[in-house]
Design a protein around this motif. Sequence first.
Motif, mmCIF file in Angstrom:
data_model
loop_
_atom_site.group_PDB
_atom_site.id
_atom_site.type_symbol
_atom_site.label_atom_id
_atom_site.label_comp_id
_atom_site.label_asym_id
_atom_site.label_seq_id
_atom_site.Cartn_x
_atom_site.Cartn_y
_atom_site.Cartn_z
ATOM 1 N N GLY A 127 0.895 -1.049 0.230
ATOM 2 C CA GLY A 127 -0.531 -0.276 0.107
ATOM 3 C C GLY A 127 1.157 1.217 0.501
ATOM 4 N N ARG A 128 0.286 2.176 -0.779
ATOM 5 C CA ARG A 128 0.990 3.464 -0.439
ATOM 6 C C ARG A 128 -0.112 5.275 -1.331
ATOM 7 N NH1 ARG A 128 3.265 4.515 -5.898
ATOM 8 N NH2 ARG A 128 3.192 2.900 -6.935
ATOM 9 N N LEU A 129 0.751 5.848 -1.558
ATOM 10 C CA LEU A 129 0.121 6.682 -2.061
ATOM 11 C C LEU A 129 0.431 7.122 -3.702
ATOM 12 C CD1 LEU A 129 -1.574 9.692 -2.269
ATOM 13 C CD2 LEU A 129 0.947 10.662 -1.636
ATOM 14 N N ASP A 187 -4.055 5.475 -11.310
ATOM 15 C CA ASP A 187 -2.194 4.591 -11.446
ATOM 16 C C ASP A 187 -2.938 3.352 -11.229
ATOM 17 O OD1 ASP A 187 -0.407 6.754 -9.685
ATOM 18 O OD2 ASP A 187 -0.793 6.602 -11.653
ATOM 19 N N SER A 188 -2.475 2.754 -11.308
ATOM 20 C CA SER A 188 -2.105 0.482 -11.031
ATOM 21 C C SER A 188 -1.577 0.974 -9.731
ATOM 22 C CB SER A 188 -1.931 0.089 -12.473
ATOM 23 O OG SER A 188 -2.072 0.222 -13.435
ATOM 24 N N LEU A 189 -1.871 -0.749 -8.862
ATOM 25 C CA LEU A 189 -0.450 -0.794 -7.522
ATOM 26 C C LEU A 189 -0.940 -2.084 -7.503
ATOM 27 C CD1 LEU A 189 0.811 0.161 -4.919
ATOM 28 C CD2 LEU A 189 -1.250 0.657 -3.957
ATOM 29 N N LYS A 190 -0.302 -3.178 -6.959
ATOM 30 C CA LYS A 190 -0.321 -4.975 -6.112
ATOM 31 C C LYS A 190 -0.145 -4.749 -5.022
ATOM 32 C CE LYS A 190 1.779 -8.935 -7.521
ATOM 33 N NZ LYS A 190 1.937 -9.807 -9.153
ATOM 34 N N LEU A 191 -0.746 -5.465 -4.082
ATOM 35 C CA LEU A 191 -1.438 -5.535 -2.756
ATOM 36 C C LEU A 191 -0.372 -6.734 -2.898
ATOM 37 C CD1 LEU A 191 -3.772 -3.854 -1.587
ATOM 38 C CD2 LEU A 191 -1.889 -2.819 -1.394
ATOM 39 N N GLN A 231 -2.556 -7.329 9.565
ATOM 40 C CA GLN A 231 -3.110 -6.040 10.309
ATOM 41 C C GLN A 231 -3.067 -5.018 9.158
ATOM 42 O OE1 GLN A 231 -2.915 -5.503 13.574
ATOM 43 N NE2 GLN A 231 -3.020 -7.457 13.463
ATOM 44 N N GLY A 232 -3.222 -5.217 8.122
ATOM 45 C CA GLY A 232 -3.965 -3.757 6.741
ATOM 46 C C GLY A 232 -2.916 -2.916 6.259
ATOM 47 N N THR A 233 -2.588 -2.550 4.838
ATOM 48 C CA THR A 233 -2.402 -2.122 4.435
ATOM 49 C C THR A 233 -2.604 -0.704 3.355
ATOM 50 O OG1 THR A 233 -0.156 -1.682 2.877
ATOM 51 C CG2 THR A 233 -1.674 -2.999 2.346
ATOM 52 N N GLN A 234 -2.054 0.704 3.981
ATOM 53 C CA GLN A 234 -3.167 1.739 3.606
ATOM 54 C C GLN A 234 -2.744 2.379 1.558
ATOM 55 O OE1 GLN A 234 -5.341 3.623 5.794
ATOM 56 N NE2 GLN A 234 -5.568 4.611 3.326
ATOM 57 N N VAL A 235 -3.839 2.224 1.625
ATOM 58 C CA VAL A 235 -3.579 2.915 -0.330
ATOM 59 C C VAL A 235 -4.570 3.760 -0.028
ATOM 60 C CG1 VAL A 235 -4.769 2.104 -1.806
ATOM 61 C CG2 VAL A 235 -4.103 0.425 -1.428
ATOM 62 N N THR A 236 -4.293 5.044 -0.769
ATOM 63 C CA THR A 236 -4.563 6.164 -0.410
ATOM 64 C C THR A 236 -4.225 6.788 -2.212
ATOM 65 O OG1 THR A 236 -3.519 6.816 2.063
ATOM 66 C CG2 THR A 236 -4.312 8.604 0.411
#
Length: 124
Positions: free
Chosen positions: A9-11, A16-20, A116-121
């Motif tokens: 997760g990130r800003l 955009d694309s993002l892979k968790l 615990q989760g990961t933040q995606v903004t």
Amino acid sequence: QVYLAESGGRLVQAGDSLKLSCAASGRPLNREAVAWFRQAPGKVREFVASVSWAGGMTYYADSARGRFTISRDNVKNTVALQMSSLKPEDTAVYYCAVTRGVYYSPEPREYTTWGQGTQVTVSS
């Protein structure tokens, strides 16, 4: 006991694309389905996507279908969520969870172990 750890997760910007990634440790995921949920501030935790234990069956929330892809690697004991065309409303903490129940359950109470989760903004 299995432990789950999310990462990736990130800003990012809208579009955009993002892979968790969700890494399981402690023991192999034995015939357990895995799901991704998310929770935005002030909102209830909501189902995003899930995958059956063998990886052949997937299920998506309407908000994720067509933009997100869930997959798993049972050799590496990992589950990924590839997200594309991200929108500001995708902003949330993303959690992975496992269940020995049906793979297509969108109910958080069916899932027994959570990371615990990961933040995606996603900025507009």
